[in-house]
Design a protein around this motif. Structure first.
Motif, PDB file in Angstrom:
ATOM      1  N   LEU A 131       0.845  -1.193   0.000  1.00  9.28           N
ATOM      2  CA  LEU A 131       0.000   0.000   0.000  1.00  9.28           C
ATOM      3  C   LEU A 131       0.877   1.239   0.000  1.00  9.28           C
ATOM      4  O   LEU A 131       1.847   1.310   0.761  1.00  9.28           O
ATOM      5  N   LYS A 132       0.525   2.198  -0.852  1.00  6.32           N
ATOM      6  CA  LYS A 132       1.269   3.459  -0.940  1.00  6.32           C
ATOM      7  C   LYS A 132       0.301   4.626  -0.920  1.00  6.32           C
ATOM      8  O   LYS A 132      -0.806   4.535  -1.459  1.00  6.32           O
ATOM      9  N   HIS A 133       0.742   5.732  -0.336  1.00  4.75           N
ATOM     10  CA  HIS A 133      -0.024   6.973  -0.367  1.00  4.75           C
ATOM     11  C   HIS A 133      -0.153   7.420  -1.825  1.00  4.75           C
ATOM     12  O   HIS A 133       0.801   7.338  -2.592  1.00  4.75           O
ATOM     13  N   ALA A 134      -1.348   7.884  -2.199  1.00  2.31           N
ATOM     14  CA  ALA A 134      -1.576   8.342  -3.574  1.00  2.31           C
ATOM     15  C   ALA A 134      -2.264   9.712  -3.577  1.00  2.31           C
ATOM     16  O   ALA A 134      -3.035  10.026  -4.471  1.00  2.31           O
ATOM     17  N   GLY A 135      -2.005  10.508  -2.542  1.00  2.73           N
ATOM     18  CA  GLY A 135      -2.587  11.849  -2.441  1.00  2.73           C
ATOM     19  C   GLY A 135      -3.868  11.849  -1.637  1.00  2.73           C
ATOM     20  O   GLY A 135      -4.779  11.073  -1.915  1.00  2.73           O
ATOM     21  N   GLY A 136      -3.924  12.702  -0.619  1.00  4.67           N
ATOM     22  CA  GLY A 136      -5.114  12.781   0.240  1.00  4.67           C
ATOM     23  C   GLY A 136      -5.375  11.448   0.910  1.00  4.67           C
ATOM     24  O   GLY A 136      -4.479  10.823   1.462  1.00  4.67           O
ATOM     25  N   GLU A 137      -6.635  10.994   0.842  1.00  2.65           N
ATOM     26  CA  GLU A 137      -7.005   9.704   1.432  1.00  2.65           C
ATOM     27  C   GLU A 137      -6.793   8.547   0.463  1.00  2.65           C
ATOM     28  O   GLU A 137      -6.989   7.396   0.826  1.00  2.65           O
ATOM     29  N   ALA A 138      -6.425   8.830  -0.773  1.00  4.63           N
ATOM     30  CA  ALA A 138      -6.270   7.790  -1.788  1.00  4.63           C
ATOM     31  C   ALA A 138      -5.020   6.947  -1.525  1.00  4.63           C
ATOM     32  O   ALA A 138      -4.029   7.436  -1.001  1.00  4.63           O
ATOM     33  N   ARG A 139      -5.119   5.685  -1.892  1.00  8.02           N
ATOM     34  CA  ARG A 139      -4.003   4.756  -1.767  1.00  8.02           C
ATOM     35  C   ARG A 139      -3.892   3.946  -3.054  1.00  8.02           C
ATOM     36  O   ARG A 139      -4.883   3.708  -3.744  1.00  8.02           O
ATOM     37  N   GLU A 140      -2.688   3.504  -3.346  1.00  3.05           N
ATOM     38  CA  GLU A 140      -2.467   2.557  -4.431  1.00  3.05           C
ATOM     39  C   GLU A 140      -2.109   1.227  -3.791  1.00  3.05           C
ATOM     40  O   GLU A 140      -1.201   1.145  -2.960  1.00  3.05           O
ATOM     41  N   LEU A 141      -2.845   0.191  -4.147  1.00  2.00           N
ATOM     42  CA  LEU A 141      -2.606  -1.147  -3.623  1.00  2.00           C
ATOM     43  C   LEU A 141      -2.104  -2.026  -4.755  1.00  2.00           C
ATOM     44  O   LEU A 141      -2.726  -2.095  -5.813  1.00  2.00           O
ATOM     45  N   THR A 142      -0.969  -2.658  -4.538  1.00  4.48           N
ATOM     46  CA  THR A 142      -0.415  -3.612  -5.498  1.00  4.48           C
ATOM     47  C   THR A 142      -0.347  -4.966  -4.803  1.00  4.48           C
ATOM     48  O   THR A 142       0.239  -5.080  -3.724  1.00  4.48           O
ATOM     49  N   ALA A 143      -0.958  -5.967  -5.415  1.00  6.15           N
ATOM     50  CA  ALA A 143      -0.954  -7.328  -4.879  1.00  6.15           C
ATOM     51  C   ALA A 143      -0.158  -8.214  -5.830  1.00  6.15           C
ATOM     52  O   ALA A 143      -0.378  -8.186  -7.042  1.00  6.15           O
ATOM     53  N   GLU A 144       0.765  -8.979  -5.263  1.00  6.73           N
ATOM     54  CA  GLU A 144       1.613  -9.878  -6.041  1.00  6.73           C
ATOM     55  C   GLU A 144       1.477 -11.290  -5.482  1.00  6.73           C
ATOM     56  O   GLU A 144       1.626 -11.501  -4.278  1.00  6.73           O
TER      57      GLU A 144
END
Length: 159
Positions: A131-144
């Motif tokens: 999980l990474k911060h993507a601005g404000g409350e948004a997050r980027e989730l990468t699943a591997e």
């Protein structure tokens, strides 16, 4: 530990509520033997995701707590679920001393926060969620997914 993921999915989550909902879906799909490693900076949304997974696995909300000081916390739900937090550990020897390694192969699913601190804690087959911060409350989730069962889990979870 495998070095190449067999499947990768990335999704943008607009809010903590979306992160929680995605966690619920994962919790509904978990089976005994599944291992999910969570990676992300402080405040990246790991706790929102874990609480969602616990809800999806039918763990009573009153049981869900941060295991930062206990290291490993057991939950009883639809399936046995262990929630570990490696934040305070410094190396594999610290992990060994906690009894964490004795849990591998049990009839439970495992959620492990801060897996990047001790990556060798992961079994050969596992699902890694970053999980990474993507601005404000948004997050980027990468699943591997590493391995056949984690790949099937990822496909069912995120298509």
């Amino acid at each position: 530990m495998s070095t190449e993921a067999s499947r990768v999915r990335t999704v943008r989550l607009a809010s903590p509520e979306e992160t929680h909902r995605l966690g619920v879906r994962l919790g509904e799909l978990l089976e005994p033997g599944d291992f999910v490693g969570l990676i992300g900076d402080l405040g990246a949304g790991k706790t929102h995701l874990v609480r969602g997974v616990a809800d999806g696995a039918q763990v009573p909300r009153s049981e869900v707590a941060s295991p930062t000081f206990a290291i490993v916390y057991p939950y009883s739900g639809r399936i046995p679920l262990y929630h570990a937090d490696l934040y305070r550990l410094t190396d594999y020897d610290d992990l060994y001393a906690t009894g964490f390694l004795d849990l591998e192969g049990t009839e439970s699913a495992m959620l492990v926060e801060w897996l990047d601190k001790i990556p060798q804690a992961a079994p050969r087959d596992y699902l890694r969620v970053t999980l990474k911060h993507a601005g404000g409350e948004a997050r980027e989730l990468t699943a591997e997914a590493f391995g056949a069962r984690p790949a099937a889990l990822l496909d069912a979870w995120m298509g």
